[in-house]
Design a protein around this motif. Structure first.
Motif, PDB file in Angstrom:
ATOM      1  N   THR A   1      51.438  54.930  87.550  1.00 48.34           N
ATOM      2  CA  THR A   1      51.396  53.889  86.523  1.00 48.34           C
ATOM      3  C   THR A   1      51.186  54.461  85.134  1.00 48.34           C
ATOM      4  OG1 THR A   1      50.447  52.403  88.158  1.00 48.34           O
ATOM      5  CG2 THR A   1      50.316  51.721  85.857  1.00 48.34           C
ATOM      6  N   ILE A   2      50.240  55.355  85.003  1.00 48.45           N
ATOM      7  CA  ILE A   2      49.854  55.808  83.668  1.00 48.45           C
ATOM      8  C   ILE A   2      50.943  56.663  83.039  1.00 48.45           C
ATOM      9  CG2 ILE A   2      48.226  57.282  82.423  1.00 48.45           C
ATOM     10  CD1 ILE A   2      46.064  56.305  84.286  1.00 48.45           C
ATOM     11  N   GLN A   3      51.520  57.570  83.818  1.00 48.60           N
ATOM     12  CA  GLN A   3      52.502  58.471  83.230  1.00 48.60           C
ATOM     13  C   GLN A   3      53.727  57.736  82.687  1.00 48.60           C
ATOM     14  OE1 GLN A   3      53.507  61.860  85.644  1.00 48.60           O
ATOM     15  NE2 GLN A   3      55.279  62.375  84.417  1.00 48.60           N
ATOM     16  N   PRO A   4      54.343  56.857  83.474  1.00 49.12           N
ATOM     17  CA  PRO A   4      55.475  56.126  82.889  1.00 49.12           C
ATOM     18  C   PRO A   4      55.069  55.241  81.716  1.00 49.12           C
ATOM     19  CG  PRO A   4      55.495  55.959  85.287  1.00 49.12           C
ATOM     20  CD  PRO A   4      54.182  56.532  84.898  1.00 49.12           C
ATOM     21  N   ALA A   5      53.907  54.632  81.829  1.00 52.42           N
ATOM     22  CA  ALA A   5      53.472  53.752  80.743  1.00 52.42           C
ATOM     23  C   ALA A   5      53.247  54.543  79.466  1.00 52.42           C
ATOM     24  CB  ALA A   5      52.196  53.020  81.156  1.00 52.42           C
ATOM     25  N   CYS A   6      52.603  55.690  79.578  1.00 49.06           N
ATOM     26  CA  CYS A   6      52.369  56.496  78.377  1.00 49.06           C
ATOM     27  C   CYS A   6      53.669  57.052  77.829  1.00 49.06           C
ATOM     28  CB  CYS A   6      51.399  57.639  78.699  1.00 49.06           C
ATOM     29  SG  CYS A   6      49.692  57.145  78.674  1.00 49.06           S
ATOM     30  N   ALA A   7      54.596  57.384  78.723  1.00 54.89           N
ATOM     31  CA  ALA A   7      55.886  57.863  78.243  1.00 54.89           C
ATOM     32  C   ALA A   7      56.600  56.783  77.452  1.00 54.89           C
ATOM     33  CB  ALA A   7      56.740  58.308  79.435  1.00 54.89           C
ATOM     34  N   ALA A   8      56.567  55.578  77.960  1.00 62.27           N
ATOM     35  CA  ALA A   8      57.217  54.488  77.254  1.00 62.27           C
ATOM     36  C   ALA A   8      56.529  54.198  75.927  1.00 62.27           C
ATOM     37  CB  ALA A   8      57.220  53.245  78.142  1.00 62.27           C
ATOM     38  N   LEU A   9      55.209  54.200  75.958  1.00 62.37           N
ATOM     39  CA  LEU A   9      54.459  53.912  74.736  1.00 62.37           C
ATOM     40  C   LEU A   9      54.677  55.001  73.695  1.00 62.37           C
ATOM     41  CD1 LEU A   9      52.404  51.950  73.488  1.00 62.37           C
ATOM     42  CD2 LEU A   9      50.602  53.415  74.399  1.00 62.37           C
ATOM     43  N   SER A  10      54.635  56.245  74.145  1.00 61.05           N
ATOM     44  CA  SER A  10      54.860  57.351  73.212  1.00 61.05           C
ATOM     45  C   SER A  10      56.279  57.313  72.672  1.00 61.05           C
ATOM     46  CB  SER A  10      54.600  58.684  73.916  1.00 61.05           C
ATOM     47  OG  SER A  10      53.295  58.739  74.437  1.00 61.05           O
ATOM     48  N   GLY A  11      57.219  56.950  73.522  1.00 61.24           N
ATOM     49  CA  GLY A  11      58.586  56.835  73.051  1.00 61.24           C
ATOM     50  C   GLY A  11      58.730  55.794  71.969  1.00 61.24           C
ATOM     51  N   LEU A  12      57.993  54.708  72.118  1.00 64.58           N
ATOM     52  CA  LEU A  12      58.024  53.663  71.094  1.00 64.58           C
ATOM     53  C   LEU A  12      57.477  54.182  69.772  1.00 64.58           C
ATOM     54  CD1 LEU A  12      58.297  50.605  70.351  1.00 64.58           C
ATOM     55  CD2 LEU A  12      55.911  50.389  71.047  1.00 64.58           C
TER      56      LEU A  12
ATOM     57  N   GLY B   1      39.589  62.493  82.868  1.00 64.68           N
ATOM     58  CA  GLY B   1      40.372  63.701  82.661  1.00 64.68           C
ATOM     59  C   GLY B   1      41.700  63.646  83.392  1.00 64.68           C
ATOM     60  N   GLY B   2      41.692  63.146  84.620  1.00 62.36           N
ATOM     61  CA  GLY B   2      42.946  63.012  85.352  1.00 62.36           C
ATOM     62  C   GLY B   2      43.898  62.052  84.677  1.00 62.36           C
ATOM     63  N   ASP B   3      43.348  60.939  84.211  1.00 68.28           N
ATOM     64  CA  ASP B   3      44.197  59.981  83.501  1.00 68.28           C
ATOM     65  C   ASP B   3      44.781  60.598  82.235  1.00 68.28           C
ATOM     66  OD1 ASP B   3      43.679  58.162  85.437  1.00 68.28           O
ATOM     67  OD2 ASP B   3      42.191  57.028  84.288  1.00 68.28           O
ATOM     68  N   LEU B   4      43.967  61.388  81.545  1.00 67.66           N
ATOM     69  CA  LEU B   4      44.463  62.023  80.322  1.00 67.66           C
ATOM     70  C   LEU B   4      45.562  63.029  80.633  1.00 67.66           C
ATOM     71  CD1 LEU B   4      41.192  62.536  78.226  1.00 67.66           C
ATOM     72  CD2 LEU B   4      43.063  60.954  77.787  1.00 67.66           C
ATOM     73  N   LEU B   5      45.452  63.689  81.775  1.00 66.61           N
ATOM     74  CA  LEU B   5      46.529  64.607  82.165  1.00 66.61           C
ATOM     75  C   LEU B   5      47.841  63.846  82.341  1.00 66.61           C
ATOM     76  CD1 LEU B   5      44.682  66.931  84.713  1.00 66.61           C
ATOM     77  CD2 LEU B   5      45.575  67.557  82.463  1.00 66.61           C
ATOM     78  N   PHE B   6      47.771  62.715  83.014  1.00 73.20           N
ATOM     79  CA  PHE B   6      48.976  61.905  83.187  1.00 73.20           C
ATOM     80  C   PHE B   6      49.478  61.388  81.836  1.00 73.20           C
ATOM     81  CE2 PHE B   6      47.419  61.286  87.622  1.00 73.20           C
ATOM     82  CZ  PHE B   6      48.504  61.890  88.232  1.00 73.20           C
ATOM     83  N   ALA B   7      48.540  60.991  80.995  1.00 74.91           N
ATOM     84  CA  ALA B   7      48.954  60.486  79.683  1.00 74.91           C
ATOM     85  C   ALA B   7      49.635  61.583  78.874  1.00 74.91           C
ATOM     86  CB  ALA B   7      47.734  59.945  78.930  1.00 74.91           C
ATOM     87  N   THR B   8      49.094  62.800  78.960  1.00 74.42           N
ATOM     88  CA  THR B   8      49.708  63.910  78.239  1.00 74.42           C
ATOM     89  C   THR B   8      51.092  64.224  78.795  1.00 74.42           C
ATOM     90  OG1 THR B   8      47.493  64.804  77.925  1.00 74.42           O
ATOM     91  CG2 THR B   8      49.330  66.261  77.445  1.00 74.42           C
ATOM     92  N   ALA B   9      51.216  64.165  80.109  1.00 70.31           N
ATOM     93  CA  ALA B   9      52.525  64.404  80.718  1.00 70.31           C
ATOM     94  C   ALA B   9      53.535  63.352  80.245  1.00 70.31           C
ATOM     95  CB  ALA B   9      52.407  64.385  82.237  1.00 70.31           C
ATOM     96  N   GLY B  10      53.095  62.133  80.168  1.00 71.75           N
ATOM     97  CA  GLY B  10      53.983  61.090  79.657  1.00 71.75           C
ATOM     98  C   GLY B  10      54.354  61.315  78.204  1.00 71.75           C
ATOM     99  N   PHE B  11      53.381  61.758  77.409  1.00 64.46           N
ATOM    100  CA  PHE B  11      53.657  62.052  76.000  1.00 64.46           C
ATOM    101  C   PHE B  11      54.658  63.192  75.875  1.00 64.46           C
ATOM    102  CE2 PHE B  11      52.624  64.576  72.211  1.00 64.46           C
ATOM    103  CZ  PHE B  11      52.930  63.652  71.237  1.00 64.46           C
TER     104      PHE B  11
END
Lengths: 459, 79
Positions: free
Chosen positions: A27-38, A81-91
């Motif tokens: 959930t977090i990785q795709p969401a952060c990727a989409a948000l960062s893309g925006l 920390g795990g969530d931030l890793l996914f968020a960074t990957a999405g970014f």
């Protein structure tokens, strides 16, 4: 690009799986990727985004904050920390997509180049540092599973399939499918990883089955109610706890104070026990609490009734990020990569298999027979005509058409890009491809919408 | 407002099937990655599996496009 979309990016995501449950990653990785893309599209590419994309981004932010709060409350700093890793990957992924568009790099070439660099540069580095010992420790089946699924099924196949979905349905409708990834991930996770509780168990242990540890409040409450209180019958989950308790490793862990999730600093992420190990540590005392032995943590060893509200709460936790992602899908920024890759693959395949002279002649563009021709003509044929220009303009025009963002903005971009391609085609004297491009221009200007109107049924 | 999209039924079915399979493949990748971590693979091991095999598949294509400048992208930008 390799750093942003290659092994380093994957390392971040895979490291996140050490610390947090499956659902967080899906959930977090795709969401952060989409948000960062925006955000990157606005800041770097200076694109105006549609209002629904802004709403989707806001919903995603709310969902991510809820995830962060949940992780902090239940897993602790390691979870964050795990969530931030996914968020960074999405970014990273979003930055990769933005750079593709900023540098006007065809997605096909970028993906191929990332694969080549990973193979030529990074794979030797991995083998030099780690050797094959890490792979050899696992069985042949596990290695084959990872090679087939990671390298094949989850690698290039979904990009190809999704591009076909975009072409067939249009970007707007196809944007639904990436948003289904968390749902499918949860289902496959339950089935493949063995966590398949019955409905009653699922409701009773919804918070556990959802992949979360109980929060401190739950732990404190259970302590207050008494650790040796009468315990409900062991469920499938707790039965696995008994099994885990019988293992030597679990016995060894049982002699030590149970590790609380909150005590694991997130910067010790890779050295910290995995989420499952910590769950096992938590479960073991639970399985023995009825003996009155000392334990630090108990997983609600009471007879609490079914808690549909808990289940609802967990579902609500996923809802904002997932639903926000519906508006602002992961491939919102990367649709050009997907579409152009599909075009290129299909065109190259048709180039080898079909001579250009075999292409079906098109009727006048303004007639409905033109759309009918699109219907009966093979997709590869049309794409071959599109890519016969071998110009990035034609590819980018189709790619922009496939983007699920503002249809009107995309349509204007398509028209401009296609016009450039048309100029080139004029020089190349390629009437078939010119016809297709002009059809796109007309379709975009008259009815700015998705590719479905171009490749689909006549209006 | 643009008119509602009309998609030919077989095309729609193909699109739905392709999109669903893509979502399933993505989800399977996440789940298998999680499984790999559980069974003892390190993140580096999984990344090796993820990119080594796909790189092997793509190597003939990139060689054909031009390996020296990575088909026009350039090694600097690519890295």
């Amino acid at each position: 690009m390799t750093i942003l979309s290659g092994p380093p990016q994957s390392l971040l995501a895979y490291s996140g799986f050490i610390l947090v449950p499956l659902g967080h990653g899906t959930t977090i990785q795709p969401a952060c990727a989409a948000l960062s893309g925006l955000v990157l599209a606005s800041l770097v590419l200076h694109e105006r985004r549609p209002f629904n994309a802004i709403i989707g981004g806001a919903i995603i932010i709310v969902g991510l904050l809820m995830f962060g709060a949940e992780s902090l409350a239940t897993i602790g700093s390691a979870g964050v920390g795990g969530d931030l890793l996914f968020a960074t990957a999405g970014f990273f992924w979003a930055t990769f997509g933005t750079l593709l568009r900023l540098w006007n790099v065809p997605g096909t070439r970028a993906v191929m180049a990332v694969g080549a660099v990973s193979l030529i540069v990074l794979a030797p580095i991995y083998l030099f540092i780690y050797g094959v010992s890490g792979l050899a420790r696992q069985s042949l089946f596990e290695n084959l599973l990872q090679a087939v699924v990671q390298g094949g099924i989850a690698g290039s196949l979904p990009i190809y399939l999704f591009a076909h979905a975009v072409i067939a349905l249009g970007g707007g409708r196809a944007a639904t499918f990436p948003a289904l990834v968390p749902v499918f991930g949860a289902i496959i996770g339950f089935l493949a990883l063995g966590v398949v509780p019955s409905l009653a168990q699922f409701v009773r242990h919804a918070d556990r089955a959802g992949g979360f540890q109980p929060g401190p409040s739950a732990l404190n409450a259970s302590r207050e109610r008494g650790r040796s209180a009468t315990q409900s019958a062991p469920t499938a989950i707790t039965r696995r706890c008994f099994t885990a308790a019988k293992s030597p490793a679990s016995r060894a862990r049982r002699t030590e104070p149970a590790t609380t999730a909150e005590s694991v600093p997130w910067h010790d992420a890779l050295a910290a026990p995995t989420y499952e190990q910590r769950r096992a540590d938590v479960r073991v005392p639970e399985a023995h609490t009825h003996h009155g032995t000392s334990c630090k943590i108990s997983l609600r060893p009471d007879r609490r009734p079914c808690q549909p509200m808990v289940f609802g709460g967990r579902a609500a936790l996923y809802f904002p990020a997932v639903s926000g992602n519906r508006f602002l899908t992961i491939l919102n920024f990367d649709m050009s990569t997907v579409a152009s890759m599909c075009m290129k693959i299909t065109a190259s395949r048709s180039t080898f298999s079909m001579p250009k002279s075999s292409m079906m002649p098109l009727p006048p563009c303004s007639s409905t027979a033109c759309c009918a021709t699109f219907m009966i003509s093979s997709e590869a044929n049309i794409l071959a005509m599109l890519t016969s220009t071998s110009a990035s303009g034609a590819l980018s025009s189709t790619a922009c058409a496939a983007r699920p963002s503002s249809a009107r903005t995309a349509s204007m971009r398509v028209a401009m890009s296609a016009s450039r391609s048309a100029d080139r085609l004029m020089l190349d004297q390629d009437p078939a491809a010119l016809h297709v491009i002009l059809h796109i221009i007309r379709g975009r200007l008259e009815s700015p919408h998705t590719d479905a109107e171009i490749l689909g049924a006549p209006g | 407002m643009a008119a509602p999209e009309k998609v030919h039924r077989p095309t729609m079915i193909i699109g739905i099937v392709c999109g669903t399979l893509a979502a399933l493949a993505w989800a399977a990748g996440f789940v298998v990655a999680k499984h790999g971590i559980q069974v003892g693979f390190s993140p580096a091991d999984l990344a090796f599996h993820r990119f080594f095999w796909s790189g092997l598949l793509m190597l003939p294509l990139i060689v054909r496009e031009g390996l020296r400048n990575l088909s026009g992208i350039g090694w600097g930008a690519e890295l």
